[in-house]
Design a protein around this motif. Structure first.
Motif, short mmCIF file in Angstrom:
data_model
loop_
_atom_site.label_atom_id
_atom_site.label_comp_id
_atom_site.label_asym_id
_atom_site.label_seq_id
_atom_site.Cartn_x
_atom_site.Cartn_y
_atom_site.Cartn_z
N MET A 61 0.85 -1.19 0.00
CA MET A 61 0.00 0.00 0.00
C MET A 61 0.89 1.24 0.00
SD MET A 61 -1.37 0.46 3.93
CE MET A 61 -1.51 2.25 3.76
N GLY A 62 0.28 2.39 -0.31
CA GLY A 62 1.01 3.65 -0.31
C GLY A 62 0.43 4.62 0.68
N VAL A 63 1.31 5.38 1.33
CA VAL A 63 0.91 6.41 2.29
C VAL A 63 1.41 7.76 1.79
CG1 VAL A 63 1.10 7.25 4.68
CG2 VAL A 63 1.06 4.78 4.22
N LEU B 175 -3.69 5.66 1.77
CA LEU B 175 -3.90 6.40 3.01
C LEU B 175 -3.11 7.70 2.96
CD1 LEU B 175 -5.12 6.02 5.99
CD2 LEU B 175 -2.81 5.31 6.63
N ALA B 176 -3.68 8.76 3.51
CA ALA B 176 -2.94 10.02 3.61
C ALA B 176 -3.35 10.71 4.90
CB ALA B 176 -3.22 10.92 2.41
N PHE B 177 -2.47 11.58 5.41
CA PHE B 177 -2.96 12.47 6.46
C PHE B 177 -2.74 13.91 6.04
CE2 PHE B 177 1.40 11.66 8.12
CZ PHE B 177 1.84 12.94 8.43
N MET B 178 -3.80 14.69 6.27
CA MET B 178 -3.83 16.09 5.87
C MET B 178 -4.48 16.90 6.99
SD MET B 178 -2.62 15.79 2.73
CE MET B 178 -3.01 17.31 1.86
N THR B 179 -4.17 18.19 7.05
CA THR B 179 -4.75 19.04 8.09
C THR B 179 -6.25 19.15 7.87
OG1 THR B 179 -2.69 20.30 8.07
CG2 THR B 179 -4.55 21.26 9.26
N ASP B 180 -7.03 18.78 8.88
CA ASP B 180 -8.47 18.64 8.70
C ASP B 180 -9.16 19.95 8.31
OD1 ASP B 180 -8.28 19.88 11.22
OD2 ASP B 180 -9.30 18.27 12.30
N SER B 181 -8.82 21.05 8.98
CA SER B 181 -9.52 22.31 8.74
C SER B 181 -9.13 22.96 7.42
CB SER B 181 -9.25 23.28 9.89
OG SER B 181 -7.87 23.58 9.98
N ARG B 182 -8.10 22.45 6.77
CA ARG B 182 -7.63 23.05 5.53
C ARG B 182 -7.98 22.24 4.29
NH1 ARG B 182 -1.41 24.30 5.97
NH2 ARG B 182 -1.86 25.13 3.89
N PHE B 183 -8.19 20.93 4.43
CA PHE B 183 -8.26 20.09 3.25
C PHE B 183 -9.43 19.10 3.19
CE2 PHE B 183 -3.68 21.05 3.76
CZ PHE B 183 -3.47 21.74 2.56
N ALA C 145 -8.86 3.12 -3.39
CA ALA C 145 -7.65 2.60 -2.73
C ALA C 145 -7.55 1.09 -3.00
CB ALA C 145 -7.73 2.86 -1.24
N LYS C 146 -6.32 0.66 -3.28
CA LYS C 146 -6.11 -0.76 -3.61
C LYS C 146 -6.13 -1.64 -2.36
CE LYS C 146 -5.24 0.29 -7.97
NZ LYS C 146 -5.34 1.76 -7.90
N ASN C 147 -5.80 -1.06 -1.22
CA ASN C 147 -5.70 -1.85 0.01
C ASN C 147 -6.31 -1.09 1.19
OD1 ASN C 147 -4.98 -3.93 1.71
ND2 ASN C 147 -2.84 -4.00 1.06
N PRO C 148 -7.60 -0.74 1.12
CA PRO C 148 -8.21 0.10 2.16
C PRO C 148 -8.24 -0.56 3.53
CG PRO C 148 -9.90 -0.80 0.69
CD PRO C 148 -8.57 -1.11 0.06
N ALA C 149 -8.38 -1.87 3.58
CA ALA C 149 -8.43 -2.55 4.88
C ALA C 149 -7.11 -2.42 5.62
CB ALA C 149 -8.80 -4.02 4.69
N LEU C 150 -5.99 -2.60 4.91
CA LEU C 150 -4.69 -2.45 5.53
C LEU C 150 -4.45 -0.99 5.93
CD1 LEU C 150 -2.03 -3.86 6.32
CD2 LEU C 150 -1.13 -3.23 4.05
N ALA C 151 -4.91 -0.07 5.10
CA ALA C 151 -4.76 1.36 5.40
C ALA C 151 -5.45 1.70 6.72
CB ALA C 151 -5.34 2.19 4.26
N LYS C 152 -6.63 1.16 6.93
CA LYS C 152 -7.36 1.45 8.16
C LYS C 152 -6.65 0.86 9.39
CE LYS C 152 -11.98 1.92 6.12
NZ LYS C 152 -13.38 1.40 6.11
N LEU C 153 -6.04 -0.30 9.22
CA LEU C 153 -5.31 -0.90 10.34
C LEU C 153 -4.05 -0.10 10.67
CD1 LEU C 153 -5.59 -4.69 9.41
CD2 LEU C 153 -6.85 -3.47 11.19
N LEU C 154 -3.35 0.37 9.64
CA LEU C 154 -2.16 1.19 9.88
C LEU C 154 -2.54 2.48 10.62
CD1 LEU C 154 0.81 1.96 9.52
CD2 LEU C 154 0.23 2.84 7.25
N ALA C 155 -3.63 3.09 10.23
CA ALA C 155 -4.08 4.31 10.90
C ALA C 155 -4.33 4.06 12.38
CB ALA C 155 -5.35 4.85 10.23
#
Length: 478
Positions: free
Chosen positions: A60-62, A119-127, A354-364
């Motif tokens: 997966m990619g982050v 998966l990505a993380f971004m500033t909530d109030s901006r994006f 997303a190609k691997n959403p289940a793994l993305a959720k576990l990583l989060a």
């Protein structure tokens, strides 16, 4: 006016290296102590490893929003590597510079083209509202529900910026402390005692009083050039005067108001009146996002407003500025009795397709936990703090690692909304229109017009017209 750089993408591909090899290399590069090594390399919980058992061998990619501290980015890599090793998966982490005007368009194109990271993380109030309005995000309510059961409530502002129609579209990751910073030693030399609350007018006059260009001391360390810090300061000041880009529901542009004109007039005078020239640093008119950080750390500014990146950097690098810093919340204005400062949080999003959403959720779920977060936090203290109630209590560093942490925690858990005397309530409902206006630098461009001689009322009126166009482009016709 400075030209903003394009997003900086750097790839970090975790390819089958042993945990000990990459872990040791990462910690050596960032100067990690044995304590931080223990925290970063903490075991991945068995329940997450078991849940990922069917995904062994997958990848997966982050996409990570670049932190100011390189060492903090390295610590995040170490946590991701630990999870990948524990689950037998391959995870590639890439960095994005969020303070570039085309970041939303670039990522949206990747989502629509089927090549976005999982998966990505971004500033909530901006994006987050912009991506949600574009249809780019998966519903992650299931993850937030599970985390709430385990870690208690998430930070207060995230409940506003990550939820749409009762569903969560971002998972609170870490809280970002934002504050105002004064040189208390300069103040003491002038017989001025630090306070916890200032009006904007008091702050302006204080900055002038502690300025001494002959000693390279410049009190006012903020620009109104295109930058995230410029945007944040301008909007915060306008809000404290009782003005706002839009109504509380985020749908109707209300920028052109007497309150906004009053705030813009006040701010413009700082950059145009000869009386305040001595407190303006050389080149402030063309500063970019890192300029106030660099000048603060160089010891030539008396005041700046920023995320806790500058505070963190001064502490971790043992800069003498750290010991001479007075931290306080935002200033108050005519419409406020207390600071409207909410802070921000980074939110994990799972992109459509997303190609691997289940793994993305576990990583989060792993990365929000104290063992995975504390190593990053130690390299960015105050900037990277827990987003979840019980995570604050899970490591002594979060509760007592710095005198400023209690202020950051209170900010993250305060009761919202915060109201003005004229009926505004912050945070206002998350709005793709408002976020797009800020991203387009309408506020800083307006202030540049004022600095160049345009009357405040005229500049506000022109900015309002631009905002109406942008709201319409975001599906919010006026």
């Amino acid at each position: 006016m400075a030209v903003k750089k394009n997003p900086t993408w750097s790839r970090r591909d975790f390819l089958g290296m042993g945990a000990g090899v990459l872990g040791a290399a990462g910690l050596a590069a960032c100067g990690g102590t044995s304590d931080s090594a223990t925290k970063v390399q903490a075991e991945v919980p068995k329940e997450l490893v078991d849940a990922a058992s069917s995904m062994k061998g997958s990848s997966m990619g982050v996409l990570s929003q670049k932190l100011y501290s390189t060492a903090a980015n390295d610590q995040l890599d170490a946590s991701i590597k630990k999870f990948a090793d524990a689950t037998g998966t391959k995870i590639e982490n890439s960095l994005v510079q969020a303070d570039a005007g085309d970041v939303v368009a670039k990522i949206d194109a990747e989502v629509k083209g089927g090549v976005a990271r999982d998966l990505a993380f971004m500033t909530d109030s901006r994006f987050v509202a912009q991506f949600q309005a574009l249809g780019d995000l998966e519903d992650v309510t299931d993850v937030v529900t599970a985390l709430t059961a385990k870690y208690g409530e998430p930070c207060a502002e995230a409940k506003n910026f990550c939820v749409f129609d009762g569903k969560w579209f971002a998972i609170p990751y870490h809280f970002i402390g934002i504050g105002s910073f004064l040189r208390k030693d300069w103040m003491q030399e002038k017989g001025i005692s630090p306070k916890d609350v200032y009006t904007w007018e008091e702050l302006r006059d204080l900055c002038l009083a502690i300025s001494d260009p002959g000693k390279r001391r410049f009190g006012w360390g903020m620009t109104v050039n295109r930058s995230g810090d410029g945007n944040g300061m301008i909007e915060a000041l306008i809000n404290s005067y009782g003005g706002a880009i839009a109504t509380n529901d985020g749908k109707k542009v209300t920028f052109d108001s007497p309150e906004t004109v009053q705030a813009v007039t006040f701010l413009g005078e700082i950059y145009t009146k000869p009386a305040y020239k001595a407190m303006l640093p050389p080149g402030v008119a063309s500063w970019t996002d890192t300029s106030n950080n660099e000048n603060w750390l160089a010891g030539v500014l008396g005041y700046t407003r920023n995320s806790f990146s500058i505070y963190a950097d001064s502490k971790t690098k043992k800069n003498p500025v750290y010991g001479n810093t007075h931290v306080f919340s935002d200033c108050i204005g005519p419409a406020t009795d207390k600071s409207l400062l909410l802070g921000q949080s980074q939110g994990f999003v799972v992109f459509k397709g997303a190609k691997n959403p289940a793994l993305a959720k576990l990583l989060a779920q792993y990365l929000v936990s104290a063992p995975a977060l504390v190593g990053v936090s130690k390299e960015a203290p105050g900037l990277v703090m827990p987003a979840w109630e019980k995570v604050w209590q899970a490591d002594p560093f979060f509760t007592s690692g710095d005198p400023a942490f209690p202020m950051v925690r209170q900010m993250s858990q305060q009761t919202l909304p915060l109201s003005t005397k004229n009926g505004l309530a912050f945070p206002q409902k998350a709005s793709a229109g408002q976020q797009a206006v800020v991203a387009a630098y309408v506020l800083t461009d307006m202030m540049q017009q004022v600095v160049q001689g345009t009357a405040a009322a005229q500049a506000v009126k022109a900015a309002h017209a631009k905002m109406v166009q942008i709201f319409a482009q975001q599906g919010l016709p006026q």
